[in-house]
Design a protein around this motif. Structure first.
Motif, PDB file in Angstrom:
ATOM      1  N   ALA A 168     -12.154 -11.075   0.071  1.00 42.62           N
ATOM      2  CA  ALA A 168     -11.421 -12.179  -0.557  1.00 42.62           C
ATOM      3  C   ALA A 168     -11.215 -13.359   0.389  1.00 42.62           C
ATOM      4  O   ALA A 168     -10.893 -14.460  -0.066  1.00 42.62           O
TER       5      ALA A 168
ATOM      6  N   TYR B 195       0.213 -10.624  -4.556  1.00 42.29           N
ATOM      7  CA  TYR B 195      -0.708  -9.840  -3.717  1.00 42.29           C
ATOM      8  C   TYR B 195      -2.149 -10.332  -3.729  1.00 42.29           C
ATOM      9  O   TYR B 195      -3.070  -9.538  -3.591  1.00 42.29           O
TER      10      TYR B 195
ATOM     11  N   GLY C 153     -11.844  -8.311  -9.040  1.00 42.23           N
ATOM     12  CA  GLY C 153     -13.151  -8.403  -9.695  1.00 42.23           C
ATOM     13  C   GLY C 153     -14.129  -9.241  -8.872  1.00 42.23           C
ATOM     14  O   GLY C 153     -15.279  -8.840  -8.642  1.00 42.23           O
TER      15      GLY C 153
ATOM     16  N   ASN D 115      -3.699  -1.375  -5.960  1.00 44.40           N
ATOM     17  CA  ASN D 115      -3.351  -2.534  -6.793  1.00 44.40           C
ATOM     18  C   ASN D 115      -2.873  -2.113  -8.181  1.00 44.40           C
ATOM     19  O   ASN D 115      -2.831  -0.930  -8.514  1.00 44.40           O
ATOM     20  N   ALA D 116      -2.514  -3.121  -8.981  1.00 48.27           N
ATOM     21  CA  ALA D 116      -1.942  -2.845 -10.304  1.00 48.27           C
ATOM     22  C   ALA D 116      -3.019  -2.586 -11.359  1.00 48.27           C
ATOM     23  O   ALA D 116      -2.697  -2.428 -12.545  1.00 48.27           O
TER      24      ALA D 116
ATOM     25  N   GLY E 126     -12.603  -1.558   2.503  1.00 42.63           N
ATOM     26  CA  GLY E 126     -12.000  -2.006   1.261  1.00 42.63           C
ATOM     27  C   GLY E 126     -13.079  -2.286   0.238  1.00 42.63           C
ATOM     28  O   GLY E 126     -14.138  -1.684   0.253  1.00 42.63           O
TER      29      GLY E 126
ATOM     30  N   LYS F  69      -4.073   0.125   3.839  1.00 41.81           N
ATOM     31  CA  LYS F  69      -4.778   0.649   5.009  1.00 41.81           C
ATOM     32  C   LYS F  69      -5.397   1.975   4.579  1.00 41.81           C
ATOM     33  O   LYS F  69      -4.857   3.049   4.847  1.00 41.81           O
TER      34      LYS F  69
ATOM     35  N   GLY G 258     -12.372  -7.029   6.273  1.00 44.01           N
ATOM     36  CA  GLY G 258     -10.977  -6.575   6.437  1.00 44.01           C
ATOM     37  C   GLY G 258     -10.009  -7.220   5.480  1.00 44.01           C
ATOM     38  O   GLY G 258      -8.811  -6.993   5.572  1.00 44.01           O
TER      39      GLY G 258
ATOM     40  N   MET H  64      -5.188  -4.307 -12.909  1.00 44.14           N
ATOM     41  CA  MET H  64      -5.405  -5.255 -14.013  1.00 44.14           C
ATOM     42  C   MET H  64      -6.784  -5.886 -13.840  1.00 44.14           C
ATOM     43  O   MET H  64      -7.065  -6.519 -12.818  1.00 44.14           O
TER      44      MET H  64
HETATM   45  C1  LIG Z   1       0.013  -4.269  -4.717  1.00 43.48           C
HETATM   46  C2  LIG Z   1      -1.226  -5.027  -5.124  1.00 43.48           C
HETATM   47  C3  LIG Z   1      -1.474  -5.235  -6.479  1.00 43.48           C
HETATM   48  C4  LIG Z   1      -2.626  -5.922  -6.872  1.00 43.48           C
HETATM   49  N1  LIG Z   1      -2.938  -5.975  -8.197  1.00 43.48           N
HETATM   50  C5  LIG Z   1      -4.164  -6.411  -8.573  1.00 43.48           C
HETATM   51  C6  LIG Z   1      -4.604  -6.268  -9.912  1.00 43.48           C
HETATM   52  O1  LIG Z   1      -3.898  -5.716 -10.764  1.00 43.48           O
HETATM   53  N2  LIG Z   1      -5.846  -6.719 -10.234  1.00 43.48           N
HETATM   54  C7  LIG Z   1      -6.654  -7.333  -9.312  1.00 43.48           C
HETATM   55  O2  LIG Z   1      -7.760  -7.750  -9.665  1.00 43.48           O
HETATM   56  N3  LIG Z   1      -6.265  -7.481  -8.027  1.00 43.48           N
HETATM   57  C8  LIG Z   1      -5.056  -7.000  -7.632  1.00 43.48           C
HETATM   58  N4  LIG Z   1      -4.679  -7.069  -6.320  1.00 43.48           N
HETATM   59  C9  LIG Z   1      -5.549  -7.792  -5.374  1.00 43.48           C
HETATM   60  C10 LIG Z   1      -6.846  -7.082  -5.043  1.00 43.48           C
HETATM   61  O3  LIG Z   1      -6.679  -5.701  -5.003  1.00 43.48           O
HETATM   62  C11 LIG Z   1      -7.364  -7.636  -3.716  1.00 43.48           C
HETATM   63  O4  LIG Z   1      -7.559  -9.029  -3.825  1.00 43.48           O
HETATM   64  C12 LIG Z   1      -8.686  -7.023  -3.302  1.00 43.48           C
HETATM   65  O5  LIG Z   1      -8.639  -5.631  -3.392  1.00 43.48           O
HETATM   66  C13 LIG Z   1      -9.012  -7.455  -1.898  1.00 43.48           C
HETATM   67  O6  LIG Z   1     -10.221  -6.857  -1.496  1.00 43.48           O
HETATM   68  P1  LIG Z   1     -10.817  -7.180  -0.095  1.00 43.48           P
HETATM   69  O7  LIG Z   1     -12.138  -6.556  -0.023  1.00 43.48           O
HETATM   70  O8  LIG Z   1     -10.704  -8.616   0.189  1.00 43.48           O
HETATM   71  O9  LIG Z   1      -9.810  -6.516   0.973  1.00 43.48           O
HETATM   72  P2  LIG Z   1      -8.982  -5.145   0.984  1.00 43.48           P
HETATM   73  O10 LIG Z   1      -9.123  -4.463  -0.301  1.00 43.48           O
HETATM   74  O11 LIG Z   1      -7.633  -5.499   1.486  1.00 43.48           O
HETATM   75  O12 LIG Z   1      -9.699  -4.229   2.055  1.00 43.48           O
HETATM   76  C14 LIG Z   1      -9.532  -4.391   3.434  1.00 43.48           C
HETATM   77  C15 LIG Z   1      -9.887  -3.123   4.104  1.00 43.48           C
HETATM   78  O13 LIG Z   1     -10.117  -3.343   5.489  1.00 43.48           O
HETATM   79  C16 LIG Z   1      -9.481  -2.339   6.237  1.00 43.48           C
HETATM   80  N5  LIG Z   1      -9.215  -2.901   7.562  1.00 43.48           N
HETATM   81  C17 LIG Z   1      -8.432  -3.951   7.867  1.00 43.48           C
HETATM   82  N6  LIG Z   1      -8.467  -4.185   9.183  1.00 43.48           N
HETATM   83  C18 LIG Z   1      -9.308  -3.267   9.716  1.00 43.48           C
HETATM   84  C19 LIG Z   1      -9.765  -2.995  11.036  1.00 43.48           C
HETATM   85  N7  LIG Z   1      -9.360  -3.733  12.080  1.00 43.48           N
HETATM   86  N8  LIG Z   1     -10.620  -1.963  11.224  1.00 43.48           N
HETATM   87  C20 LIG Z   1     -11.048  -1.196  10.185  1.00 43.48           C
HETATM   88  N9  LIG Z   1     -10.636  -1.428   8.908  1.00 43.48           N
HETATM   89  C21 LIG Z   1      -9.787  -2.442   8.684  1.00 43.48           C
HETATM   90  C22 LIG Z   1      -8.239  -2.040   5.433  1.00 43.48           C
HETATM   91  O14 LIG Z   1      -7.705  -0.790   5.764  1.00 43.48           O
HETATM   92  C23 LIG Z   1      -8.789  -2.094   4.023  1.00 43.48           C
HETATM   93  O15 LIG Z   1      -9.373  -0.898   3.634  1.00 43.48           O
HETATM   94  C24 LIG Z   1      -3.525  -6.439  -5.889  1.00 43.48           C
HETATM   95  C25 LIG Z   1      -3.270  -6.224  -4.532  1.00 43.48           C
HETATM   96  C26 LIG Z   1      -2.143  -5.517  -4.148  1.00 43.48           C
HETATM   97  C27 LIG Z   1      -1.870  -5.306  -2.678  1.00 43.48           C
END
Ligand SMILES: Cc1cc2nc3c(=O)[nH]c(=O)nc-3n(C[C@H](O)[C@H](O)[C@H](O)COP(=O)(O)OP(=O)(O)OC[C@H]3O[C@@H](n4cnc5c(N)ncnc54)[C@H](O)[C@@H]3O)c2cc1C
Length: 655
Positions: free
Chosen positions: A623, A589, A636, A170-171, A83, A161, A347, A173
């Protein structure tokens, strides 16, 4: 060029064909089915899959050895999760892996449970993500535990995933929070590197602001101009949302030229987006895993590789992370790969605590109840889950010009969608370049201009991060929907939304099973405190006032009194609005804080260097580490955390 021309004529051709085949005699249900199938086929052929397995490693035995065999695959750093975060599975994972591999002496393996987000037209096309949310192949469609303070209902909770994680669905924004949010992190952790004056450079580092001629007022000295994540104003927005901005100004919300600029984030404006000049979504995969980066010999990216646990050497006083186990599917073969220096779990807020608990790091009694032998009793893992709860309001669009054809329910709308596809594929943007969250306002629930003390006498607990940080966000979308886009309306609509930026309620992520293939239990515990409810109620009152303020009022049909729309909701009592909030509240989300950066004695999981307490060689980067939720959108900060950790790890590993 001949093809788009032919397709442009498609709606009328389709009409003629329908008449010729006598399809008009078919029942509405059959016609709907046919139009849906036609659209699906056309989308598949018109937008087609380009990226395939060839870009990434698909055969897991090329990156790890089968469990029980003699092979030994070793890397310096393994990032679990592709991610956003730099070294984990999430959004941050791509950032981390890409930045670490800039050092040719570091061998980096990135393992991602899903496939490429970039390869999916529904991800790369800004308006497509609504279709992805319900696709179990690419998105984990979790459901929360029943929410006692929110009508007892369970809520849909999609988590991506795919590479890019939630930045691929995501949206789009691009507002990053308030300065005070990060100063609060620094004060809490007693580490000035997180203070806005220092941490802000990582926002500038990931950001590649693309100036737009219609927005000359954006202060480019406050923007990063050369980072990989292109942001700007290239998404399409609708007329009612422009009127929403004017109506907000009308009720007393100041106009702000840039939510991420030097003037802070309070005010109303069009929101900047992660949409590039070619009208494509910018995700952490598309921004960081470019062909140049993927060509590096020291970076390996494996897809459809679910990390099932982190492996530890427990022979010394402190356990040390030495690698990971992973596999493709339940019952399939398992593989192992070793990390000479570090494992980074990325994750996201649901799956990072999931992976840690599956690996034996978490609340010992809970682990034992699932027959997992604890490697380390770390009670904070999975705790302090916080999410932004949102409430939607629905209105009839008087002009009957909403882009509801994006979810077509008639042949005519299917034709409009086809025209929109042609427009988009010819590089002209149009309705498919919409991100839905068009304009926004960030306000404080104690602002006396918006909530006069004679009407709102209760003094609510201040949960903001600073006196100039907001606790409510209002935003507009070009049409209304329910169940996260699953259910549309039969008339043209427009929607307003309010969400609580700084909830005082929190919940937890727990295991349902010791099997890595069973999704964990998620319980955000929405509006469990009276303050959270009271602030959302204030937000709903404010939205209802904005909807009746010109120039927005004129485009909403106040005479449309159907009870499933909100033209009469301003007549409700406070108690009725409270029930509406409890009934309608949903996720926006943004779950965070489940592997929280906090002092260990306060339930912290990682320190300010993102190392997991009590373990060597293991960090978390996504996050889940937010000490407190930001007053805005979460992507961001995930990018910035990834950039910061990559810099720090590179320096440490070089030393
Ligand atoms: C529908 C939606 C709309 C949103 N809109 C906005 C927006 O407009 N603006 C904004 O700033 N934020 C938005 N967000 C929130 C933002 O996108 C997330 O907070 C951010 O992307 C989270 O990043 P992350 O690195 O924490 O995790 P994630 O981006 O969730 O990445 C986790 C990654 O880990 C992988 N993973 C999980 N478990 C395993 C495992 N066991 N083995 C291998 N890989 C694994 C997943 O497949 C995924 O690729 C939105 C989120 C969603 C779902």
């Amino acid at each position: 060029m001949a093809l788009p021309g032919a397709l442009a004529a498609f709606p009328s051709t389709l009409q003629a064909l329908i008449q010729k085949l006598n399809l008009t005699d078919l029942s509405p249900a059959v016609r709907l089915l046919l139009s849906g199938a036609a659209v699906a086929l056309i989308l598949r052929f018109a937008l087609g899959r380009r990226w395939a397995k060839r870009t990434y490693v698909f055969d897991l035995d090329k990156v790890g050895s089968k469990v029980g065999t003699a092979g030994h695959f070793e890397y310096d750093v393994i990032v679990a999760g592709g991610g956003k975060s730099p070294s984990s599975h999430r959004t941050a994972g791509c950032v981390l892996a890409a930045r670490l591999s800039e050092d040719p002496n570091l061998r980096v393996l990135l393992l991602e449970a899903g496939g490429s987000g970039k390869a999916l037209p529904d991800s790369s096309t800004p308006a497509g993500f609504g279709r992805l949310l319900w696709n179990p192949k690419h998105v984990h469609g979790l459901r929360t535990e029943p929410q006692p303070s929110a009508a007892g209902k369970s809520r849909f909770w999609p988590r991506a995933k795919m590479l890019g994680g939630c930045s691929s669905i995501n949206a789009q924004m691009a507002q990053y929070g308030a300065f005070g949010d990060f100063d609060e992190w620094a004060t809490y952790m007693k580490d000035e590197s997180w203070a806005w004056k220092n941490f802000s450079r990582y926002f500038r580092k990931f950001e590649g602001y693309q100036p737009h001629p219609s927005y000359p007022d954006v202060d480019t000295t406050a923007r990063g101009l050369s980072g990989p994540v292109h942001v700007g104003y290239f998404n399409t927005i609708t007329e009612p949302s422009r009127k929403f901005v004017q109506a907000c100004i009308g009720v007393g919300i100041p106009f702000i030229r840039d939510f991420n600029g030097v003037d802070g984030t309070i005010g109303v404006s069009r929101i900047m987006t992660y949409v590039d000049k070619t009208f494509k979504r910018v995700s952490s995969e598309s921004a960081y895993l470019t062909p140049d980066v993927l060509a590096r010999k020291n970076l390996t990216v494996a897809i459809h590789a679910t990390v099932t646990k982190v492996l530890f050497d427990t022979t010394s006083a402190q356990p040390r992370a030495i690698g990971v186990e992973f596999g493709r599917k339940e019952g399939g073969e398992r593989f192992v790969a070793y990390a000479k220096k570090e494992v980074v779990v990325s994750g996201g807020a649901v799956h990072s605590p999931h992976i840690l608990m599956l690996s034996g790091i978490g609340p010992a009694a809970h682990l034992k109840s699932h027959s997992i032998t604890p490697v380390l009793d770390l009670p904070g893992v999975g705790q302090r889950l916080v999410d932004h709860p949102v409430v939607d309001l629905y209105f009839k669009n008087k002009l009957n010009n909403s882009p509801k054809f994006l979810k077509p329910s008639t042949l005519g709308e299917a034709g409009q969608l086809i025209s929109a596809i042609v427009q988009y594929k010819s590089g002209k943007g149009g309705p498919l370049a919409m991100n839905f969250g068009e304009c926004a306002a960030f306000v404080r629930s104690d602002d006396p201009t918006l909530f006069p003390p004679n009407e709102y006498p209760d003094k609510l607990v201040d949960s903001t991060s600073a006196s100039d940080s907001p606790d409510l966000e209002l935003f507009s979308t070009p049409f209304a929907y329910k169940e996260h886009g699953q259910i549309g309306f039969d008339v043209h609509t427009y929607a307003l939304h309010v969400y609580l930026l700084r909830p005082t309620s929190h919940g937890e992520v727990l295991l349902k099973s010791a099997s890595p293939w069973v999704q964990p239990s998620v319980n955000p515990n929405y509006i469990a405190t009276p303050e959270d409810l009271a602030k959302l109620v204030r937000g709903v009152h404010l939205l209802l006032r904005i909807a009746r303020t010109e120039p927005l009022a004129s485009v909403l049909d106040a005479s449309f009194t159907r009870p499933d729309l909100d033209h009469q909701t301003h007549l409700c009592t406070n108690e009725e609005i409270e029930s509406l909030v409890r009934e309608r509240v949903e996720t926006v989300y943004h779950p965070v804080s489940t592997c929280r950066m906090a002092p260990r004695e306060e339930g912290g999981v990682v320190g300010s260097d993102l190392r997991v307490y009590g373990v060597q060689g293991l960090r978390v980067c996504d996050a889940s580490v937010f000490p407190w939720i930001v007053s805005g959108h979460t992507a961001g900060a995930c990018y910035a955390i990834g950039e910061k950790l990559a810099d720090e790890m590179k320096a440490e590993l070089r030393a």
